[in-house]
Enzyme design. Sequence first.
Site, PDB file in Angstrom:
ATOM      1  N   SER A  62       0.823  -1.210   0.000  1.00  0.00           N
ATOM      2  CA  SER A  62       0.000   0.000   0.000  1.00  0.00           C
ATOM      3  C   SER A  62       0.862   1.268   0.000  1.00  0.00           C
ATOM      4  CB  SER A  62      -0.912   0.026   1.220  1.00  0.00           C
ATOM      5  OG  SER A  62      -1.653  -1.165   1.309  1.00  0.00           O
TER       6      SER A  62
HETATM    7  N1  SAH Z   1      -0.368  -4.751   4.072  1.00  0.00           N
HETATM    8  C1  SAH Z   1       0.315  -5.154   2.849  1.00  0.00           C
HETATM    9  C2  SAH Z   1      -0.462  -4.825   1.607  1.00  0.00           C
HETATM   10  C3  SAH Z   1      -1.401  -5.901   1.345  1.00  0.00           C
HETATM   11  S1  SAH Z   1      -2.236  -5.944  -0.201  1.00  0.00           S
HETATM   12  C4  SAH Z   1       1.702  -4.577   2.777  1.00  0.00           C
HETATM   13  O1  SAH Z   1       2.053  -3.750   3.626  1.00  0.00           O
HETATM   14  O2  SAH Z   1       2.443  -4.970   1.872  1.00  0.00           O
HETATM   15  C5  SAH Z   1      -3.580  -6.939   0.324  1.00  0.00           C
HETATM   16  C6  SAH Z   1      -3.268  -8.371   0.672  1.00  0.00           C
HETATM   17  O3  SAH Z   1      -4.472  -8.945   1.153  1.00  0.00           O
HETATM   18  C7  SAH Z   1      -2.818  -9.234  -0.495  1.00  0.00           C
HETATM   19  O4  SAH Z   1      -1.576  -9.791  -0.202  1.00  0.00           O
HETATM   20  C8  SAH Z   1      -3.915 -10.313  -0.597  1.00  0.00           C
HETATM   21  O5  SAH Z   1      -3.425 -11.583  -0.941  1.00  0.00           O
HETATM   22  C9  SAH Z   1      -4.464 -10.305   0.815  1.00  0.00           C
HETATM   23  N2  SAH Z   1      -5.816 -10.830   0.996  1.00  0.00           N
HETATM   24  C10 SAH Z   1      -6.918 -10.667   0.218  1.00  0.00           C
HETATM   25  N3  SAH Z   1      -7.986 -11.291   0.775  1.00  0.00           N
HETATM   26  C11 SAH Z   1      -7.537 -11.868   1.929  1.00  0.00           C
HETATM   27  C12 SAH Z   1      -8.153 -12.665   2.948  1.00  0.00           C
HETATM   28  N4  SAH Z   1      -9.435 -13.001   2.918  1.00  0.00           N
HETATM   29  N5  SAH Z   1      -7.386 -13.074   3.978  1.00  0.00           N
HETATM   30  C13 SAH Z   1      -6.067 -12.772   4.041  1.00  0.00           C
HETATM   31  N6  SAH Z   1      -5.427 -12.020   3.117  1.00  0.00           N
HETATM   32  C14 SAH Z   1      -6.160 -11.577   2.073  1.00  0.00           C
END
Ligand code: SAH
Length: 217
Positions: A62
């Site tokens: 993000s």
């Molecule tokens: N916080 C992260 C950014 C994450 S992007 C960072 O700092 O890099 C969002 C993430 O949510 C992705 O990796 C995706 O695979 C995950 N995601 C989507 N749905 C999800 C779920 N139901 N449970 C766990 N992770 C999920």
Amino acid sequence: MFDFAAMRAEMVAEQLEKRGITETAVLQAMNTVPRELFIPESYQANAYNDGPLPIGSRQTISQPYVVALMIQLLDLQPGSIALEIGTGSGYAAAVLSLIAAQVITVERHHKLASSARERLSRLSYDNVIVMEGDGTQGCEEFAPYDGIVVAAGGPSVPIPLKEQLKLNGKLVIPIGDSKRKQQLYQITRQDSYQFTEKRKGRVSFVPLIGQAGWDTR
Ligand code: SAH
């Protein structure tokens, strides 16, 4: 080579302080975690850009401002336990770990979960536990939480996440009818059955996929 410390300090001053991130603990954590170590090497020059970056498996790390805003909205006090849904690179979990006493983070992608776990342990973020699974169900094992932050956008607020909040705990989550555009909500647990909701602006996250999110197809 790049002067990452200077790039990081400039990001904090220009992208965070000027836009209303005021919590000292959040600013300090954002000025400490080496974002360049959470992204693919080919993007290192852009590590402190004012936007998201690809991290593989069609997911993104993000935008720094959004990470700081969401964590500030959790309103964490020292000694707190926080849950993050969507570990991705592990960057936001690392920032959270400098503010909360314990961080639990859940990622559904096996590859991302194992590389974030390896990275966080290599960088000695020892108060972070990376779990693999569907984060729309929260993580009962360590509940209840002072704060829950969701880094992916769903169609509605997953009930298990509300149920796993402590009294006065906060849930920060992007919600929207479209898979790529959401409103950021800050939800506070008033008592067992009562919650208040505040809208905190438009955001754009990758979809939250799971039982209480978008379907897996
Ligand atoms: N916080 C992260 C950014 C994450 S992007 C960072 O700092 O890099 C969002 C993430 O949510 C992705 O990796 C995706 O695979 C995950 N995601 C989507 N749905 C999800 C779920 N139901 N449970 C766990 N992770 C999920």
